[in-house]
Motif scaffolding. Structure first.
Motif, PDB file in Angstrom:
ATOM      1  N   MET A 235      32.935  37.123  40.550  1.00  0.00           N
ATOM      2  CA  MET A 235      32.967  37.600  41.929  1.00  0.00           C
ATOM      3  C   MET A 235      33.767  38.888  42.011  1.00  0.00           C
ATOM      4  SD  MET A 235      31.335  35.872  44.336  1.00  0.00           S
ATOM      5  CE  MET A 235      32.169  36.323  45.848  1.00  0.00           C
ATOM      6  N   ASN A 236      34.964  38.860  41.468  1.00  0.00           N
ATOM      7  CA  ASN A 236      35.863  40.005  41.583  1.00  0.00           C
ATOM      8  C   ASN A 236      35.429  41.192  40.728  1.00  0.00           C
ATOM      9  OD1 ASN A 236      37.765  38.949  43.509  1.00  0.00           O
ATOM     10  ND2 ASN A 236      38.460  37.555  41.916  1.00  0.00           N
ATOM     11  N   VAL A 237      34.842  40.933  39.557  1.00  0.00           N
ATOM     12  CA  VAL A 237      34.360  42.013  38.693  1.00  0.00           C
ATOM     13  C   VAL A 237      33.296  42.841  39.410  1.00  0.00           C
ATOM     14  CG1 VAL A 237      32.897  42.470  36.677  1.00  0.00           C
ATOM     15  CG2 VAL A 237      34.919  41.031  36.437  1.00  0.00           C
ATOM     16  N   VAL A 238      32.368  42.173  40.096  1.00  0.00           N
ATOM     17  CA  VAL A 238      31.303  42.888  40.798  1.00  0.00           C
ATOM     18  C   VAL A 238      31.873  43.800  41.881  1.00  0.00           C
ATOM     19  CG1 VAL A 238      29.286  42.623  42.309  1.00  0.00           C
ATOM     20  CG2 VAL A 238      29.545  41.156  40.300  1.00  0.00           C
ATOM     21  N   PHE A 239      32.858  43.302  42.639  1.00  0.00           N
ATOM     22  CA  PHE A 239      33.437  44.109  43.713  1.00  0.00           C
ATOM     23  C   PHE A 239      34.272  45.275  43.163  1.00  0.00           C
ATOM     24  CE2 PHE A 239      32.744  40.118  46.135  1.00  0.00           C
ATOM     25  CZ  PHE A 239      31.877  40.656  47.082  1.00  0.00           C
ATOM     26  N   VAL A 240      34.993  45.029  42.086  1.00  0.00           N
ATOM     27  CA  VAL A 240      35.792  46.095  41.467  1.00  0.00           C
ATOM     28  C   VAL A 240      34.878  47.213  40.970  1.00  0.00           C
ATOM     29  CG1 VAL A 240      37.217  46.686  39.477  1.00  0.00           C
ATOM     30  CG2 VAL A 240      37.776  44.677  40.851  1.00  0.00           C
ATOM     31  N   LYS A 241      33.770  46.838  40.320  1.00  0.00           N
ATOM     32  CA  LYS A 241      32.839  47.839  39.802  1.00  0.00           C
ATOM     33  C   LYS A 241      32.244  48.678  40.925  1.00  0.00           C
ATOM     34  CE  LYS A 241      31.398  45.730  35.442  1.00  0.00           C
ATOM     35  NZ  LYS A 241      30.254  45.174  34.672  1.00  0.00           N
ATOM     36  N   ASP A 242      32.142  48.083  42.123  1.00  0.00           N
ATOM     37  CA  ASP A 242      31.588  48.807  43.267  1.00  0.00           C
ATOM     38  C   ASP A 242      32.688  49.424  44.135  1.00  0.00           C
ATOM     39  OD1 ASP A 242      29.793  48.709  46.129  1.00  0.00           O
ATOM     40  OD2 ASP A 242      28.692  49.112  44.288  1.00  0.00           O
ATOM     41  N   SER A 243      33.922  49.393  43.623  1.00  0.00           N
ATOM     42  CA  SER A 243      35.084  49.984  44.312  1.00  0.00           C
ATOM     43  C   SER A 243      35.317  49.390  45.696  1.00  0.00           C
ATOM     44  CB  SER A 243      34.909  51.513  44.424  1.00  0.00           C
ATOM     45  OG  SER A 243      34.782  52.096  43.153  1.00  0.00           O
ATOM     46  N   LYS A 244      35.107  48.085  45.829  1.00  0.00           N
ATOM     47  CA  LYS A 244      35.373  47.400  47.090  1.00  0.00           C
ATOM     48  C   LYS A 244      36.705  46.656  46.986  1.00  0.00           C
ATOM     49  CE  LYS A 244      31.607  48.604  49.242  1.00  0.00           C
ATOM     50  NZ  LYS A 244      31.122  49.577  48.261  1.00  0.00           N
ATOM     51  N   ASP A 245      37.563  46.862  47.971  1.00  0.00           N
ATOM     52  CA  ASP A 245      38.916  46.298  47.958  1.00  0.00           C
ATOM     53  C   ASP A 245      38.915  44.920  48.614  1.00  0.00           C
ATOM     54  OD1 ASP A 245      41.620  45.919  47.741  1.00  0.00           O
ATOM     55  OD2 ASP A 245      42.123  47.163  49.481  1.00  0.00           O
ATOM     56  N   VAL A 246      38.397  43.925  47.884  1.00  0.00           N
ATOM     57  CA  VAL A 246      38.413  42.546  48.373  1.00  0.00           C
ATOM     58  C   VAL A 246      38.652  41.621  47.186  1.00  0.00           C
ATOM     59  CG1 VAL A 246      35.886  42.377  48.165  1.00  0.00           C
ATOM     60  CG2 VAL A 246      37.124  40.772  49.647  1.00  0.00           C
ATOM     61  N   ASN A 247      39.446  40.589  47.417  1.00  0.00           N
ATOM     62  CA  ASN A 247      39.829  39.680  46.346  1.00  0.00           C
ATOM     63  C   ASN A 247      39.476  38.246  46.720  1.00  0.00           C
ATOM     64  OD1 ASN A 247      41.180  38.713  43.958  1.00  0.00           O
ATOM     65  ND2 ASN A 247      42.907  38.155  45.265  1.00  0.00           N
ATOM     66  N   PHE A 248      38.728  37.569  45.858  1.00  0.00           N
ATOM     67  CA  PHE A 248      38.401  36.155  46.017  1.00  0.00           C
ATOM     68  C   PHE A 248      39.308  35.357  45.090  1.00  0.00           C
ATOM     69  CE2 PHE A 248      34.810  38.071  47.939  1.00  0.00           C
ATOM     70  CZ  PHE A 248      34.158  37.109  48.706  1.00  0.00           C
ATOM     71  N   GLN A 249      40.082  34.429  45.658  1.00  0.00           N
ATOM     72  CA  GLN A 249      41.084  33.729  44.855  1.00  0.00           C
ATOM     73  C   GLN A 249      41.390  32.369  45.468  1.00  0.00           C
ATOM     74  OE1 GLN A 249      44.551  36.200  44.034  1.00  0.00           O
ATOM     75  NE2 GLN A 249      45.860  34.405  43.915  1.00  0.00           N
ATOM     76  N   GLU A 250      41.728  31.416  44.619  1.00  0.00           N
ATOM     77  CA  GLU A 250      42.176  30.111  45.108  1.00  0.00           C
ATOM     78  C   GLU A 250      43.605  30.226  45.638  1.00  0.00           C
ATOM     79  OE1 GLU A 250      40.559  26.500  42.659  1.00  0.00           O
ATOM     80  OE2 GLU A 250      40.989  28.116  41.233  1.00  0.00           O
ATOM     81  N   GLY A 251      43.946  29.389  46.601  1.00  0.00           N
ATOM     82  CA  GLY A 251      45.316  29.294  47.082  1.00  0.00           C
ATOM     83  C   GLY A 251      45.755  30.364  48.045  1.00  0.00           C
ATOM     84  N   LEU A 252      44.808  31.118  48.618  1.00  0.00           N
ATOM     85  CA  LEU A 252      45.173  32.149  49.592  1.00  0.00           C
ATOM     86  C   LEU A 252      45.209  31.535  50.998  1.00  0.00           C
ATOM     87  CD1 LEU A 252      43.029  35.166  48.311  1.00  0.00           C
ATOM     88  CD2 LEU A 252      45.474  34.757  47.953  1.00  0.00           C
ATOM     89  N   ALA A 253      46.259  30.808  51.272  1.00  0.00           N
ATOM     90  CA  ALA A 253      46.362  30.052  52.529  1.00  0.00           C
ATOM     91  C   ALA A 253      46.403  30.950  53.757  1.00  0.00           C
ATOM     92  CB  ALA A 253      47.607  29.164  52.500  1.00  0.00           C
ATOM     93  N   THR A 254      46.816  32.203  53.583  1.00  0.00           N
ATOM     94  CA  THR A 254      46.921  33.106  54.728  1.00  0.00           C
ATOM     95  C   THR A 254      45.632  33.887  54.994  1.00  0.00           C
ATOM     96  OG1 THR A 254      47.810  34.868  53.320  1.00  0.00           O
ATOM     97  CG2 THR A 254      49.403  33.397  54.395  1.00  0.00           C
ATOM     98  N   ALA A 255      44.642  33.757  54.117  1.00  0.00           N
ATOM     99  CA  ALA A 255      43.374  34.454  54.318  1.00  0.00           C
ATOM    100  C   ALA A 255      42.670  33.902  55.552  1.00  0.00           C
ATOM    101  CB  ALA A 255      42.485  34.293  53.091  1.00  0.00           C
TER     102      ALA A 255
END
Length: 201
Positions: A96-116
Motif C-alpha cells: 500500500m505504502n510503496v505505491v503511494f510513495v512512488k506516486d509522491s503521495k503523502d499518505v501512510n497506511f499503518q496499524e495502531g493509528l488511533a488518532t487517524a
C-alpha cells in the motif's frame, strides 16, 4: 506447441484474475488524509473450495503432515499461526505504502493509528493456498472485503470495496503456502492503492 503453451498461460491468467468492485461510497474523503489506520479481521475466514473454517483447515493440515512425517504438522501449525503478523499483514501494508510513495503521495497506511480520522478494515473472507510442484503450480488466491470507516464510529462505512481472487505468486518456485498467500495480500494492496490513486487524486 508455442500456441498451446500460450493458450494455457492465457487460460491460467483468466482463472486467477482479480476482481475489485466498489460496493458503496466514494473516494473523495481520502484526498486530504495523511494517515489511515488499518485493522485486519480474520474472524470470517474460510479456506479451500470446501469453505472450511480456519480451525478445520489447520486441524486437517496438521494431521495430514504429521501422518506423513512425525511432528512436521505441529511445526507447520506454528508457521501458519505466525503468518498473519509476520507475513500477510506486513505484505499488505508494505505494498500500500510503496505505491503511494512512488506516486509522491503523502499518505501512510499503518496499524495502531488511533488518532487517524478513518480506518481501513481488511476483512479476510477466503483463502486458497495454491500449490507448487516444481514444473506445475497454482497461485494462491485471497478474497477480502475492504471497508473504510470512521475510526470513532466504525459502524459508519464511508467506502466499501470487494476484492476477489487476488493472485499470490512469485517468479520461480515457491513451496511455502504461507508466503504464496502473502503475495495475494500484496496484490490486494497494490490494486487497492492504484484504485485510490485513480479515484481520489
Amino acid at each position: 506447441m508455442k500456441k498451446i503453451v500460450f493458450a494455457l498461460l492465457f487460460v491460467s491468467s483468466i482463472m486467477t484474475a482479480q476482481d475489485m468492485d466498489v460496493v458503496k461510497g466514494d473516494f473523495g474523503f481520502l484526498k486530504d488524509q495523511k494517515e489511515i489506520n488499518v485493522e485486519f479481521d480474520y474472524s470470517k475466514l474460510t479456506l479451500l473450495k470446501e469453505k472450511l473454517t480456519e480451525a478445520q483447515y489447520v486441524a486437517n493440515r496438521t494431521k495430514e503432515l504429521n501422518d506423513k512425517t512425525k511432528n512436521t504438522g505441529d511445526i507447520w501449525k506454528k508457521k501458519w499461526d505466525s503468518s498473519k503478523e509476520l507475513i500477510w499483514n506486513p505484505k499488505f501494508l508494505e505494498l500500500m505504502n510503496v505505491v503511494f510513495v512512488k506516486d509522491s503521495k503523502d499518505v501512510n497506511f499503518q496499524e495502531g493509528l488511533a488518532t487517524a480520522k478513518y480506518t481501513l478494515i481488511v476483512e479476510v473472507l477466503w483463502i486458497y493456498p495454491g500449490w507448487d510442484a516444481g514444473i506445475m503450480k497454482q497461485p494462491a488466491k485471497v478474497t477480502t472485503q475492504l471497508k473504510f470507516v470512521e475510526t470513532s464510529n466504525k459502524s459508519n462505512v464511508v467506502l466499501e470495496i470487494s476484492s476477489e481472487n487476488a493472485p499470490g505468486d512469485q517468479w520461480g518456485n515457491n513451496f511455502s503456502n504461507e508466503t504464496r498467500i502473502g503475495e495475494g495480500f500484496a496484490k490486494t494492496a497494490k490494486s487497492l492503492a492504484k484504485l485510490i490513486l485513480k479515484k481520489a487524486y
